[in-house]
Design a protein around this motif. Structure first.
Motif, PDB file in Angstrom:
ATOM      1  N   GLU A 456      -7.931   2.921  -2.449  1.00 26.72           N
ATOM      2  CA  GLU A 456      -8.856   4.038  -2.280  1.00 26.72           C
ATOM      3  C   GLU A 456      -8.162   5.398  -2.420  1.00 26.72           C
ATOM      4  OE1 GLU A 456      -9.985   3.189   1.978  1.00 26.72           O
ATOM      5  OE2 GLU A 456      -9.454   5.295   2.219  1.00 26.72           O
ATOM      6  N   HIS A 457      -6.841   5.411  -2.421  1.00 28.77           N
ATOM      7  CA  HIS A 457      -6.148   6.693  -2.456  1.00 28.77           C
ATOM      8  C   HIS A 457      -5.796   7.172  -3.856  1.00 28.77           C
ATOM      9  CE1 HIS A 457      -5.350   4.803   1.516  1.00 28.77           C
ATOM     10  NE2 HIS A 457      -5.906   5.932   1.882  1.00 28.77           N
ATOM     11  N   GLY A 487      -6.486  11.333   0.677  1.00 30.64           N
ATOM     12  CA  GLY A 487      -6.208  10.634   1.939  1.00 30.64           C
ATOM     13  C   GLY A 487      -4.715  10.598   2.242  1.00 30.64           C
ATOM     14  N   ARG A 488      -4.307   9.611   3.071  1.00 29.95           N
ATOM     15  CA  ARG A 488      -2.922   9.562   3.537  1.00 29.95           C
ATOM     16  C   ARG A 488      -2.160   8.352   3.031  1.00 29.95           C
ATOM     17  NH1 ARG A 488      -1.531  14.181   4.378  1.00 29.95           N
ATOM     18  NH2 ARG A 488       0.372  13.228   5.196  1.00 29.95           N
ATOM     19  N   GLY A 489      -2.754   7.591   2.124  1.00 30.61           N
ATOM     20  CA  GLY A 489      -2.045   6.418   1.610  1.00 30.61           C
ATOM     21  C   GLY A 489      -2.274   5.198   2.481  1.00 30.61           C
ATOM     22  N   CYS A 490      -1.726   4.064   2.099  1.00 27.61           N
ATOM     23  CA  CYS A 490      -1.916   2.830   2.851  1.00 27.61           C
ATOM     24  C   CYS A 490      -0.824   1.826   2.493  1.00 27.61           C
ATOM     25  CB  CYS A 490      -3.296   2.233   2.555  1.00 27.61           C
ATOM     26  SG  CYS A 490      -3.473   1.751   0.831  1.00 27.61           S
ATOM     27  N   ASP A 491      -0.980   0.617   3.027  1.00 24.89           N
ATOM     28  CA  ASP A 491       0.049  -0.407   2.798  1.00 24.89           C
ATOM     29  C   ASP A 491       0.043  -0.917   1.362  1.00 24.89           C
ATOM     30  OD1 ASP A 491      -2.545  -1.468   3.670  1.00 24.89           O
ATOM     31  OD2 ASP A 491      -1.600  -3.415   3.364  1.00 24.89           O
ATOM     32  N   LYS A 494       1.596   2.958  -0.718  1.00 21.11           N
ATOM     33  CA  LYS A 494       2.880   3.513  -0.268  1.00 21.11           C
ATOM     34  C   LYS A 494       4.075   2.680  -0.751  1.00 21.11           C
ATOM     35  CE  LYS A 494       1.980   6.483   3.674  1.00 21.11           C
ATOM     36  NZ  LYS A 494       2.062   6.593   5.152  1.00 21.11           N
ATOM     37  N   PRO A 495       4.078   1.360  -0.503  1.00 20.41           N
ATOM     38  CA  PRO A 495       5.225   0.597  -1.012  1.00 20.41           C
ATOM     39  C   PRO A 495       5.294   0.612  -2.540  1.00 20.41           C
ATOM     40  CG  PRO A 495       3.985  -0.691   0.593  1.00 20.41           C
ATOM     41  CD  PRO A 495       3.187   0.529   0.308  1.00 20.41           C
ATOM     42  N   ALA A 516       9.524   6.136   5.264  1.00 26.55           N
ATOM     43  CA  ALA A 516       8.228   5.870   5.884  1.00 26.55           C
ATOM     44  C   ALA A 516       7.296   5.093   4.960  1.00 26.55           C
ATOM     45  CB  ALA A 516       7.578   7.191   6.292  1.00 26.55           C
ATOM     46  N   LEU A 517       7.617   5.045   3.678  1.00 28.86           N
ATOM     47  CA  LEU A 517       6.734   4.356   2.732  1.00 28.86           C
ATOM     48  C   LEU A 517       6.995   2.866   2.677  1.00 28.86           C
ATOM     49  CD1 LEU A 517       7.229   6.760  -0.308  1.00 28.86           C
ATOM     50  CD2 LEU A 517       5.492   6.886   1.484  1.00 28.86           C
ATOM     51  N   GLN A 518       8.142   2.449   3.184  1.00 31.56           N
ATOM     52  CA  GLN A 518       8.586   1.085   2.942  1.00 31.56           C
ATOM     53  C   GLN A 518       7.883   0.074   3.843  1.00 31.56           C
ATOM     54  OE1 GLN A 518      10.407   0.902   0.404  1.00 31.56           O
ATOM     55  NE2 GLN A 518      11.590   2.810   0.258  1.00 31.56           N
ATOM     56  N   ASP A 519       7.653  -1.063   3.271  1.00 26.42           N
ATOM     57  CA  ASP A 519       7.232  -2.230   4.018  1.00 26.42           C
ATOM     58  C   ASP A 519       8.254  -2.542   5.088  1.00 26.42           C
ATOM     59  OD1 ASP A 519       5.090  -3.897   3.710  1.00 26.42           O
ATOM     60  OD2 ASP A 519       5.667  -4.410   1.658  1.00 26.42           O
ATOM     61  N   THR A 520       7.861  -3.294   6.101  1.00 29.23           N
ATOM     62  CA  THR A 520       8.822  -3.547   7.171  1.00 29.23           C
ATOM     63  C   THR A 520      10.107  -4.179   6.644  1.00 29.23           C
ATOM     64  OG1 THR A 520       9.162  -4.452   9.360  1.00 29.23           O
ATOM     65  CG2 THR A 520       7.878  -5.821   7.857  1.00 29.23           C
TER      66      THR A 520
ATOM     67  N   GLU B  32       4.659   9.874  10.113  1.00 31.09           N
ATOM     68  CA  GLU B  32       3.868   8.798   9.498  1.00 31.09           C
ATOM     69  C   GLU B  32       4.580   7.448   9.521  1.00 31.09           C
ATOM     70  OE1 GLU B  32       1.003   9.954   6.358  1.00 31.09           O
ATOM     71  OE2 GLU B  32       2.226  11.773   6.250  1.00 31.09           O
ATOM     72  N   ARG B  33       5.148   7.161  10.671  1.00 31.73           N
ATOM     73  CA  ARG B  33       5.766   5.856  10.875  1.00 31.73           C
ATOM     74  C   ARG B  33       5.634   5.536  12.358  1.00 31.73           C
ATOM     75  NH1 ARG B  33       7.297   2.109   6.829  1.00 31.73           N
ATOM     76  NH2 ARG B  33       7.794   0.326   8.135  1.00 31.73           N
ATOM     77  N   ARG B  71       5.770  -1.618  13.383  1.00 35.15           N
ATOM     78  CA  ARG B  71       6.557  -1.690  12.154  1.00 35.15           C
ATOM     79  C   ARG B  71       5.686  -1.746  10.894  1.00 35.15           C
ATOM     80  NH1 ARG B  71      10.057  -6.665  14.092  1.00 35.15           N
ATOM     81  NH2 ARG B  71      10.226  -6.076  16.288  1.00 35.15           N
ATOM     82  N   ILE B  73       2.723  -0.196   8.089  1.00 31.83           N
ATOM     83  CA  ILE B  73       2.611   1.042   7.311  1.00 31.83           C
ATOM     84  C   ILE B  73       1.424   1.858   7.804  1.00 31.83           C
ATOM     85  CG2 ILE B  73       2.041   1.933   5.010  1.00 31.83           C
ATOM     86  CD1 ILE B  73       3.996  -0.091   3.897  1.00 31.83           C
ATOM     87  N   VAL B  74       1.686   3.143   8.039  1.00 26.38           N
ATOM     88  CA  VAL B  74       0.683   4.063   8.563  1.00 26.38           C
ATOM     89  C   VAL B  74      -0.042   4.682   7.369  1.00 26.38           C
ATOM     90  CG1 VAL B  74       0.412   6.197   9.883  1.00 26.38           C
ATOM     91  CG2 VAL B  74       2.160   4.533  10.543  1.00 26.38           C
ATOM     92  N   GLY B  75      -1.342   4.916   7.544  1.00 28.09           N
ATOM     93  CA  GLY B  75      -2.072   5.519   6.427  1.00 28.09           C
ATOM     94  C   GLY B  75      -3.461   5.901   6.862  1.00 28.09           C
ATOM     95  N   SER B  76      -4.395   5.850   5.916  1.00 32.45           N
ATOM     96  CA  SER B  76      -5.776   6.174   6.263  1.00 32.45           C
ATOM     97  C   SER B  76      -6.710   5.240   5.537  1.00 32.45           C
ATOM     98  CB  SER B  76      -6.091   7.622   5.867  1.00 32.45           C
ATOM     99  OG  SER B  76      -6.015   7.781   4.462  1.00 32.45           O
ATOM    100  N   ALA B  84      -1.271  -0.863   9.203  1.00 33.78           N
ATOM    101  CA  ALA B  84      -1.492  -2.217   8.687  1.00 33.78           C
ATOM    102  C   ALA B  84      -0.426  -3.123   9.281  1.00 33.78           C
ATOM    103  CB  ALA B  84      -1.394  -2.230   7.169  1.00 33.78           C
TER     104      ALA B  84
END
Ligand SMILES: Cc1cc2nc3c(=O)[nH]c(=O)nc-3n(C[C@H](O)[C@H](O)[C@H](O)COP(=O)(O)OP(=O)(O)OC[C@H]3O[C@@H](n4cnc5c(N)ncnc54)[C@H](O)[C@@H]3O)c2cc1C
Lengths: 818, 124
Positions: A456-457, A487-491, A494-495, A516-520, B32-33, B71, B73-76, B84
């Motif tokens: 959606e971003h 928006g602010r991005g998502c999972d 971002k990755p 902050a963009l990385q997956d765990t 944002e984390r 842990r 990912i933060v977003g909207s 998530a």
């Protein structure tokens, strides 16, 4: 009572017939008698057998309930008694008989013809392959469609190849003289030698001579000079056959004996013997309908062809001449296009395309219809000129005879949203695939949005974002989303963007905002496991490791109580580390000379190897040495998905390289490069991209393959799916990578050099940076405290997590054991 | 052997009336984390969102049973700030704790604020 249907011959036509009859449940007891020792296979794809496709992959599934008697040809039809007799002495009664005996290659009556091979069956190819092993040169007699295909095959077997064609130019049945000239230049450019306008005089062991006295060295000679319908059974049984061969049939595929039908290449329908598979399928459909009591008729078939031979696109459709024509010829670019139109220039009659068959799929359905633009527009505008306004009765897929109307109906009726859906439902696009661009346009014009938006971003696909970031030099996610997203991005995004930035060389993946963009997994440079602990995989390039290093891994695992397991990629996985243990463990590993194995990243994982020529008595090259070199070259390379590779030191393929994204197999003359393989959920054998490469050629081809994939693939699209989705497939990929058809080769090379030059070990860099180390705590307010909920029990002398599982529908939590 | 910590398993069941607890420096949180803090027996996931605010939810991912939500990912999603799960990617609303992918599921939400550069949370 079930009536007996006997089918003679088990080729594509017979296969399609039985498949349809079983589908329709027509109440026949079906027996197929085949001469070849194996069930029907896709003869159109025969050549791929030489480049590694297995016989099983080519073989069609046998429909349930059909009885096959293979390796035993029919030698006689007893029309009075309604029986057939086989060479092995079987006699079978029939109520209806279908002859689907196909054709046999024409062998020119020249002295020594017995030394030559033909190119029709899997057994023929086995024989050619065996003969090529000891040969250096090859001659293909016949410069038509199949001749060029055979020549390409000899070339891929490493032979210096000549083509001998009696007509004045190549592919005389499909293209005119101008097209033939362009084709010839292409073929010669690939290093093949072409002799036209001269007939073959004789074959001797080791060479052939032409009528003009030319002698050509030839370790292997292949005849591919046309085919003859196999009508011998019918002839002997007194059925009508054509003057020039072929079993005469009516529009219902019935021979002069009403109990006997003939379909496929052996049939003479409406005065024509068809040598392409699509009309053979159409005949099978008519015969199936008739056998079910229907009234279908065979109305002749379109002989349009589009193929890619020796990397050259060639297409011919509709009439091969006409009152008016428009011709475009670019001898330098190797492109020849010619359209034939009616004398009022209003109706498209046919065309020939060499070097760029792009307009083919859009133009072919318009044969016999009013032109949708000027001929010049059509030749160059390609599909765009035509809009989505294809008439419902226009045939889109000629292989399976599917009209635009049928596709539209399927899209609307079945709610289809993609090309695979259309293939499954209508068979359109399932055979040669040349109409796939057309199917996409039909989807689009039916209002199906081909969803390319990443999430959606962003409205862009991953490949588009890659270009935006690359071309505009964007360095951060915030910059990208504020200018090109919302928006602010998502999972999802971002990755993906983090991976693009990493591929473009934006430094350490935990630098600044990137972290902050990385997956765990990337965030902690380790792989999260089901109880929230992580696993650790040090790099062991090529799977080669010293005893000292093995001992270090053992000691680390013992000291931290980790569970150890050998991975499929020839390395060792250590499980059960808590976040705060990761830096301590890695300190020990880095001190002992280990570096990150990137098991946590969408990045190069391992390059597996067999033991190779150093130790193995069969090995022909040093597979371990190459695997190590490749793993060190591509380590840390971030990609749309993980990348796996392997190197085998000989054709025994012990490293299973063809199950990898890129796999290398040693040959006597160098290295074969295979791409797009996959294990996993949807296994796929890698395709041969290039053969017998020298080391520098190999590295360059892999560099380009990887960079082109990284730039153009979708998010989480493995190379196998990416390759399947490329318009033009493997041939196109080969052009881009080997022939540099897009002119981006140097750019891709430079991008890879940048990656190689800027590689750093992510774990060593992290250990050296207190700021990056801050994140490795279970609790920021209690850095020394481990997560109290993590618990283990013992199984087979190692740890195993104790889990709190699933929230059930009841909403409660339970403690369970794994 | 089991984890044997029923109080951790059902945070809502623990009836205490603790006040605000300072947990860490605001500057220690990455924009944002997420990060996790221990408040008594409770594991609380803190998130510093784009607007500079700090939000707090339970650390337990109810789908996997692992304490890992910080842990993710933060977003909207639309105009909701979200995280998530790092396990199976279910998305949670940071404001309400509701799982936006499964309406039956909700994680606890805690009060969080910043006082003099320190982050404080209040767990009921
Ligand atoms: C290398 C190659 C590439 C090709 N590429 C293309 C292409 O790109 N596009 C295209 O449209 N077409 C292509 N073709 C042609 C296509 O393969 C044929 O049109 C198709 O195979 C015809 O099918 P069929 O079932 O009629 O005959 P066949 O495939 O010839 O099958 C007939 C079978 O009957 C068996 N048989 C014969 N006599 C007897 C008997 N007395 N008793 C028992 N069994 C018997 C034969 O052994 C054979 O197995 C290609 C062919 C070749 C060889």
């Amino acid at each position: 009572m079930r009536r007996n249907l006997v089918v003679v011959g088990h080729g594509p036509a017979a296969h399609r017939l039985t498949e349809l009859l079983v589908e329709r449940g027509a109440g026949w007891a079906i027996t197929v008698l085949g001469e070849e020792p194996r069930p029907a296979y896709d003869r159109v794809a025969l050549t791929s057998y030489l480049t590694g496709t297995g016989a099983d992959e080519l073989t069609y599934p046998v429909p349930e309930g059909v009885e096959l008697l293979l390796g035993d040809p029919v030698t006689e039809i007893g029309r009075a008694a309604r029986t057939v007799t086989t060479r092995g002495g079987r006699t079978l009664p029939y109520d209806a008989l279908v002859l689907a005996t196909g054709s046999s290659p024409f062998v020119p009556p020249v002295p020594g013809a017995e030394h030559a091979f033909v190119y029709r069956t899997l057994d023929d190819l086995d024989a050619i392959r065996a003969a090529s092993a000891g040969a250096r040169t090859g001659v293909v007699v016949g410069g038509g469609l199949l001749g060029l295909e055979a020549a390409d095959a000899l070339r891929s077997l490493g032979l210096e190849t000549h083509i001998v064609e009696v007509a004045p130019w190549l592919m005389p049945r499909q293209v005119d003289e101008g097209g033939g000239a362009v084709l010839r230049r292409h073929v010669e450019g690939l290093g093949l030698t072409v002799h036209t306008g001269v007939p073959l005089a004789a074959v001797e062991p080791g060479r052939v001579t032409l009528a003009d006295g030319t002698a050509i060295d030839a370790g292997v000679v292949v005849f591919s000079a046309g085919v003859r319908p196999r009508d011998e059974l019918a002839r002997a049984a007194g059925l009508d056959v054509g003057e020039r061969g072929g079993i005469v049939v009516d529009a219902g595929m019935r021979t002069s004996d009403p109990a006997i039908y003939a379909i496929g290449e052996c049939a003479l329908a409406g005065g024509t013997v068809y040598g392409l598979v699509a009309p053979c399928f159409a005949m099978a459909e008519v015969a199936a309908d008739r056998l079910c009591g229907g009234t279908a008729e065979f109305a002749g078939a379109d002989l349009s062809t589009r193929l890619k031979l020796l990397g050259v696109d060639v297409a011919q459709f509709g009439a091969a001449s006409g009152p008016l024509d428009v011709t475009f010829m670019d001898p330098v670019g190797g492109v020849y296009k010619r359209l034939f139109v009616s004398d009022d220039a209003q109706t498209l009659l046919g065309g020939i395309l060499v070097g760029d068959a792009g307009p083919y799929s859009a133009l072919r359905p318009f044969v016999g219809r009013p032109l949708a633009g000027t001929p010049t527009e059509l030749l160059f505008g390609g599909t765009a000129a035509l809009g989505g306004d294809l008439p419902d009765d226009a045939q889109v897929c000629s292989c399976n005879n599917v009209t635009a109307g049928r596709v539209r109906e399927a899209i609307a009726g079945e709610g289809l949203t993609d090309v695979p859906g259309i293939k499954a439902c209508t068979r359109a696009g399932a055979t040669c695939g040349s109409c796939v661009p057309m199917l996409k346009r039909l989807l689009a014009s039916s209002g199906v949005a081909l969803g390319k938006a990443m999430c959606e971003h962003f409205d862009h696909s991953r490949a588009e974002l890659f270009d935006i970031i690359r071309v505009r030099g964007i360095r951060t996610f915030s910059e990208l989303i504020s200018a090109h997203g919302r928006g602010r991005g998502c999972d999802v995004c971002k990755p993906a963007v983090a991976s693009i930035l990493a591929s473009l060389g934006a430094g350490h993946i935990l630098d600044g905002e990137q972290a902050a963009l990385q997956d765990t997994n990337d965030h902690f440079l380790a792989n999260i496991q089901r109880n929230g602990t992580y696993s650790i995989v040090p790099r062991i390039p090529g799977g080669e490791i010293t005893p000292e290093k093995l001992i270090v891994i053992g000691e680390v695992a013992r000291d931290f109580g980790l569970y150890t397991k050998i991975t499929g990629g020839q390395r060792i996985d250590l499980f059960g580390a808590r976040v705060e243990q990761l830096p301590v463990i890695w300190k020990r590993l880095v001190d002992a000379g280990f570096e990150s194995g990137h098991a946590y990243g969408k990045a190069l994982r391992t390059v597996k190897s067999c033991v190779g020529s150093t130790w193995c008595r069969y090995g022909v090259q040093d597979s371990v040495g190459l695997a190590i070199a490749l793993e060190l070259r591509y380590r840390g390379l971030r990609a749309p998905h993980k990348l796996k590779s392997a190197v085998s030191g000989c054709a025994r393929e012990c490293a299973e390289a063809r199950g990898k994204d890129f796999g290398i197999i040693a040959t006597e003359g160098g290295w074969n490069l295979y791409v797009g393989g996959n294990g996993g959920f949807q296994p796929r054998h890698a395709d041969l991209l290039a053969a017998d490469l020298r080391m520098d050629e190999l590295i360059r081809a892999i560099d380009r393959f990887l960079m082109f994939y990284i730039r153009t693939a979708d998010r989480l699209q493995r190379t196998s799916a990416w390759l399947e989705s490329l318009d033009g497939g493997l041939g196109y990929l080969r052009e881009v990578i080997i022939d540099d058809s897009l002119g981006i080769g140097a750019d891709l090379d430079a991008a890879m050099e940048r990656h190689v030059g800027s590689y750093q070990d992510e774990w060593a860099a992290t250990l050296a940076d207190p700021d990056k180390l801050r994140r490795f705590v279970s609790f920021v307010n209690a850095p020394g405290t481990p997560d109290p909920t993590i618990a283990f029990e013992t199984e087979r002398d190692q740890i195993k997590p104790v889990l709190i599982t699933e929230i059930g529908a009841r909403g409660g939590l339970e403690v369970t054991r794994a | 052997m089991t984890t044997g910590r029923p109080d951790v398993l059902e945070p809502g069941a623990v009836e205490t009336a603790r006040g605000w607890v300072p947990v860490c420096d605001y500057a220690a949180l990455t924009p944002e984390r997420g990060a996790c803090v221990l408040v008594g027996p409770h594991q609380v996931a803190l998130f510093r969102t784009f607007d500079g605010r700090v939000r707090a939810i339970g650390q337990l991912d109810p789908f996997s049973g692992a304490y890992v939500l910080s842990r993710g990912i933060v977003g909207s999603r639309g105009d909701r700030a979200t995280v998530a799960s790092p396990m199976h990617k279910q998305v949670f609303d940071l404001e309400t704790g509701a799982c936006l992918d499964d309406p039956r599921v909700r994680v606890p939400v805690y009060d969080a604020r910043v006082r003099d550069g320190r982050v404080e949370v209040r767990v009921p």
